[in-house]
Design an enzyme around this catalytic site. Structure first.
Site, mmCIF file in Angstrom:
data_model
loop_
_atom_site.group_PDB
_atom_site.id
_atom_site.type_symbol
_atom_site.label_atom_id
_atom_site.label_comp_id
_atom_site.label_asym_id
_atom_site.label_seq_id
_atom_site.Cartn_x
_atom_site.Cartn_y
_atom_site.Cartn_z
ATOM 1 N N GLU A 1 89.610 74.406 31.082
ATOM 2 C CA GLU A 1 88.342 74.848 30.499
ATOM 3 C C GLU A 1 88.132 74.213 29.124
ATOM 4 O OE1 GLU A 1 88.025 79.166 32.784
ATOM 5 O OE2 GLU A 1 88.883 79.096 30.779
ATOM 6 N N ASP B 1 84.571 77.353 29.790
ATOM 7 C CA ASP B 1 84.468 78.383 30.828
ATOM 8 C C ASP B 1 83.016 78.504 31.300
ATOM 9 O OD1 ASP B 1 84.949 80.858 32.307
ATOM 10 O OD2 ASP B 1 84.102 81.889 30.592
#
Lengths: 232, 232
Positions: free
Chosen positions: A124, A52
């Site tokens: 992610e 992320d």
């Protein structure tokens, strides 16, 4: 199974993954582990935490360098349209991560394999794993090839509400009248029509857009008008 | 003026800044430019956009590697306490960025120079500038020296509400009775006392904490109890 993914990544995207365990970790959901006591690794959540943040920085660095004359408002707007659920889910599908993810039975039955929120997490986690395995530069090169190239194709425009943005901009100093007028409607096949719409402010035409519905044509007209006003 | 800052950074933090124009950009506010037509650079906002993302990734990468056994919940919790306004403002003050920032007259009069929200922006812009000037590794080394070292000093604990976290954790399966009892109160000087407080759940003692007020002592007791429960 992950050997196959490793080979496909190499063949299709020139991504070489050394540590196949890391690739498996990025694609393994917590309940799968509970149901498979023989599995010795972690689930994907730590890698998702890492990926992320890597996505945030990689995208910001790219946009900062690519658009030296944009102010931070425009940079932020484009970044938001890129770093979000639907965009990441689309990238996960492009890499077929949905085929490889190891899910718990409950998630499988509830259709998680095709759910955007899961596919976002997987993207992610995959980027987190690639960062650990091959480093920042490889991540950056990969993102340029698969993700940043879509900026010029207009891919992220679908995630921006240009009609609202145009209205906000035009009414920044007070109320104005914004109208969308259908200029044309042509049948291109039995079931398909192409609409042309013009957007005007206080009866001054700004731009026209075409689309397979009036709604689509309006959105494109709004985007063209907004972008040309921004480039003045 | 920025030559002085450049020298101080070198002397105090072993940071060598090549491009002094970039350092100035990181410390120049938009209205200052409006009021100084001779200034030829940008304001800090693009660098702030970049530095915000660099801070996110640098902190996530550090925590991921430093705490290999923490789950993503704990990593996220610590990251949130580090990557936020008051922590960044404190770092800006430590570097004396508040002395160097070039503000518009209105901001100066309204006290922006000491406002946490401005100092947060300056920290991010400074990190963005350092990233462009010296690259990722230098940023990482600098953050380890000035920011990550404070984890072990307990610096970021002040930004975490441990009493709420402890309550949330203890009541995850239903209601329990949590009590804070003052065990001791000692005068250490004319104007100063030290309080000792014990936190208990359903009358089972969990931990004690000391502080210059009962509130402080309660917060420390809650932190000790929460952290020892997490490490079980």
């Amino acid at each position: 199974m992950f050997k196959q993914l490793q080979q496909d990544l190499e063949a299709d995207h020139h991504i070489h993954f050394d540590n196949i365990k890391l690739l498996e970790e990025a694609l393994t959901q917590a309940n799968y582990i509970n149901e498979h006591p023989g599995y010795t690794g972690n689930d994907y959540q730590r890698l998702e935490f890492l990926g992320d943040a890597v996505m945030q920085q990689s995208t910001a660095v790219y946009l900062f360098k690519r658009f030296p004359n944009w102010d931070e408002g425009r940079l932020t707007e484009l970044r938001i349209s890129m770093v979000q659920t639907r965009a990441f889910a689309a990238l996960s599908r492009e890499l077929h991560l949905d085929r490889y993810v190891q899910l718990g039975r409950g998630e499988e039955l509830s259709g998680a394999r095709n759910r955007d929120s899961l596919l976002e997490d997987l993207w992610e986690a995959f980027i987190g794993a690639l960062f650990l395995d091959q480093g920042q530069e490889t991540v950056m090169q990969f993102l340029e090839d698969i993700m940043f190239v879509k900026i010029d194709e207009g891919f992220y425009d679908q995630f921006i509400d240009y009609k609202s943005k145009l209205q906000e901009y035009l009414q920044r100093d007070g109320s104005v009248k914004i109208t969308y007028n259908k200029l044309d409607e042509q049948a291109v096949s039995n079931n398909e029509q192409i609409f042309t719409v013009q957007v005007a402010v206080d009866n001054e035409p700004l731009a026209t857009g075409t689309g397979k519905s009036t709604k689509d044509a309006e959105k494109r007209a709004a985007r063209k008008a907004y972008q040309s006003l921004m480039n003045d």
